[in-house]
Design a protein around this motif. Structure first.
Motif, PDB file in Angstrom:
ATOM      1  N   LEU A 161       0.802  -1.165   0.161  1.00 53.26           N
ATOM      2  CA  LEU A 161       0.068  -0.162   0.051  1.00 53.26           C
ATOM      3  C   LEU A 161       0.789   1.360  -0.017  1.00 53.26           C
ATOM      4  O   LEU A 161       2.016   1.500   0.692  1.00 53.26           O
ATOM      5  N   TYR A 162       0.434   2.232  -0.947  1.00 48.77           N
ATOM      6  CA  TYR A 162       1.104   3.414  -0.768  1.00 48.77           C
ATOM      7  C   TYR A 162       0.241   4.453  -0.813  1.00 48.77           C
ATOM      8  O   TYR A 162      -1.138   4.488  -1.228  1.00 48.77           O
ATOM      9  N   SER A 163       0.434   5.422   0.125  1.00 47.91           N
ATOM     10  CA  SER A 163      -0.747   6.275   0.644  1.00 47.91           C
ATOM     11  C   SER A 163      -0.052   7.930   0.779  1.00 47.91           C
ATOM     12  O   SER A 163       1.217   7.944   1.209  1.00 47.91           O
ATOM     13  N   THR A 164      -0.542   8.883   0.665  1.00 46.21           N
ATOM     14  CA  THR A 164      -0.313  10.381   0.649  1.00 46.21           C
ATOM     15  C   THR A 164      -0.740  10.735   2.142  1.00 46.21           C
ATOM     16  O   THR A 164      -2.071  10.743   2.060  1.00 46.21           O
ATOM     17  N   VAL A 165       0.050  11.350   2.794  1.00 45.60           N
ATOM     18  CA  VAL A 165      -0.368  11.707   4.049  1.00 45.60           C
ATOM     19  C   VAL A 165       0.059  13.115   4.417  1.00 45.60           C
ATOM     20  O   VAL A 165       1.039  13.532   3.907  1.00 45.60           O
ATOM     21  N   VAL A 166      -1.011  13.953   4.554  1.00 45.02           N
ATOM     22  CA  VAL A 166      -0.934  15.390   4.664  1.00 45.02           C
ATOM     23  C   VAL A 166      -1.632  15.907   5.834  1.00 45.02           C
ATOM     24  O   VAL A 166      -2.616  15.519   6.104  1.00 45.02           O
ATOM     25  N   ARG A 167      -0.926  16.781   6.542  1.00 46.10           N
ATOM     26  CA  ARG A 167      -1.764  17.253   7.849  1.00 46.10           C
ATOM     27  C   ARG A 167      -2.831  18.384   7.229  1.00 46.10           C
ATOM     28  O   ARG A 167      -2.688  18.964   6.413  1.00 46.10           O
ATOM     29  N   SER A 168      -3.869  18.265   7.761  1.00 44.83           N
ATOM     30  CA  SER A 168      -5.226  18.771   7.403  1.00 44.83           C
ATOM     31  C   SER A 168      -5.477  20.030   8.387  1.00 44.83           C
ATOM     32  O   SER A 168      -6.534  20.331   8.350  1.00 44.83           O
ATOM     33  N   THR A 169      -4.621  20.524   8.989  1.00 47.09           N
ATOM     34  CA  THR A 169      -4.677  21.720  10.020  1.00 47.09           C
ATOM     35  C   THR A 169      -4.821  23.018   9.483  1.00 47.09           C
ATOM     36  O   THR A 169      -5.411  24.001   9.997  1.00 47.09           O
ATOM     37  N   GLU A 170      -4.473  23.087   8.043  1.00 46.05           N
ATOM     38  CA  GLU A 170      -4.558  24.512   7.342  1.00 46.05           C
ATOM     39  C   GLU A 170      -4.880  24.308   6.082  1.00 46.05           C
ATOM     40  O   GLU A 170      -4.709  23.185   5.428  1.00 46.05           O
ATOM     41  N   GLY A 171      -5.693  25.267   5.530  1.00 43.96           N
ATOM     42  CA  GLY A 171      -6.428  25.288   3.951  1.00 43.96           C
ATOM     43  C   GLY A 171      -5.281  25.209   2.976  1.00 43.96           C
ATOM     44  O   GLY A 171      -5.536  24.552   2.150  1.00 43.96           O
ATOM     45  N   SER A 172      -4.018  25.638   3.453  1.00 42.65           N
ATOM     46  CA  SER A 172      -2.971  25.793   2.424  1.00 42.65           C
ATOM     47  C   SER A 172      -2.463  24.242   2.183  1.00 42.65           C
ATOM     48  O   SER A 172      -1.701  24.124   1.289  1.00 42.65           O
ATOM     49  N   HIS A 173      -2.771  23.447   3.018  1.00 46.71           N
ATOM     50  CA  HIS A 173      -2.057  21.947   2.795  1.00 46.71           C
ATOM     51  C   HIS A 173      -2.756  21.266   1.605  1.00 46.71           C
ATOM     52  O   HIS A 173      -2.261  20.083   1.390  1.00 46.71           O
ATOM     53  N   LEU A 174      -4.025  21.722   0.932  1.00 51.30           N
ATOM     54  CA  LEU A 174      -4.491  21.161  -0.096  1.00 51.30           C
ATOM     55  C   LEU A 174      -3.358  21.037  -1.255  1.00 51.30           C
ATOM     56  O   LEU A 174      -3.177  20.192  -1.873  1.00 51.30           O
ATOM     57  N   GLU A 175      -2.539  22.218  -1.281  1.00 50.95           N
ATOM     58  CA  GLU A 175      -1.736  22.528  -2.336  1.00 50.95           C
ATOM     59  C   GLU A 175      -0.401  21.753  -2.113  1.00 50.95           C
ATOM     60  O   GLU A 175       0.253  21.214  -3.078  1.00 50.95           O
ATOM     61  N   LEU A 176       0.042  21.146  -0.736  1.00 45.43           N
ATOM     62  CA  LEU A 176       0.886  20.244  -0.618  1.00 45.43           C
ATOM     63  C   LEU A 176       0.369  18.836  -1.087  1.00 45.43           C
ATOM     64  O   LEU A 176       1.231  18.333  -1.727  1.00 45.43           O
ATOM     65  N   TYR A 177      -0.688  18.447  -0.829  1.00 47.99           N
ATOM     66  CA  TYR A 177      -1.085  17.286  -1.301  1.00 47.99           C
ATOM     67  C   TYR A 177      -0.938  17.385  -2.952  1.00 47.99           C
ATOM     68  O   TYR A 177      -0.841  16.270  -3.396  1.00 47.99           O
ATOM     69  N   GLN A 178      -1.715  18.362  -3.375  1.00 48.41           N
ATOM     70  CA  GLN A 178      -1.575  18.372  -4.902  1.00 48.41           C
ATOM     71  C   GLN A 178       0.381  18.410  -5.393  1.00 48.41           C
ATOM     72  O   GLN A 178       0.332  17.593  -6.579  1.00 48.41           O
TER      73      GLN A 178
END
Length: 192
Positions: A161-178
């Motif tokens: 399994l491979y998964s992307t893990v991003v903190r979701s504490t700030e709205g700007s982190h959607l950009e990190l996910y992308q």
């Protein structure tokens, strides 16, 4: 009852990018594990003779394991799922170097917070241990087909399994996910 510590991250190889974690063709792709992370210790769901019970991590000889993960991407841990204190599975975890809160490569500096990374998990059958310790383990999943023997679970993972893990504490982190999901050519691939 032991409290889970979520601040213990899987090990990473310096310079391993997000695509390195996902693509078997990369020279930085984590190899199959070839060492034991905790000696003969087993993570179990029951009391194995220590006088403790419940969610305590115990070993096959009855001593308590502190649950500290390995710092090597080449190591596996033993997991007991049926409560007999004998490993049923071997698990390897690893991650990319990751990104900080600004989207820069995470270097572990005091001014950085790890905000996003790609994580990989491989689960091998316990019968794969001799092949893994001998350096003959493989990273491609075992084929799911009828066989009259153990088949390729002797040296291949049962699950990957491979998964992307991003903190979701700030709205700007959607950009990190992308950013983690975007290959060098700039086109989103849907692999996240």
């Amino acid at each position: 009852m032991k409290i889970a510590q979520f601040n213990l991250l899987p090990p990473y190889s310096a310079g391993a990018t997000e695509s390195d974690v996902r693509k078997r063709t990369s020279s930085n792709f984590p190899a199959a594990p070839n060492t034991e992370a905790s000696g003969k210790k087993v993570i179990s769901t029951r009391d194995c003779g220590t006088g403790t019970s419940g969610n305590d991590d115990v070993t096959s000889n009855g001593s308590t394991w502190n649950g500290t993960p390995s710092r090597s991407i080449n190591a596996f841990i033993r997991v007991d799922t049926n409560g007999d204190c004998i490993a049923d599975y071997l698990m390897q975890t690893f991650r990319s170097q990751g990104l900080d809160q600004q989207g820069n490569q995470f270097q572990g500096r005091s001014t950085q917070n790890l905000a996003a990374f790609v994580m990989g998990v491989r689960v091998y059958a316990a019968v794969a241990e001799p092949a893994l310790l001998a350096g003959r383990g493989k990273t491609e999943p075992a084929a799911l087909r009828a066989t009259n023997g153990l088949g390729n679970q002797l040296d291949r993972p049962l699950a990957v399994l491979y998964s992307t893990v991003v903190r979701s504490t700030e709205g700007s982190h959607l950009e990190l996910y992308q950013k983690l999901c975007q290959p060098a050519d700039g086109q989103l691939t849907g692999i996240c």
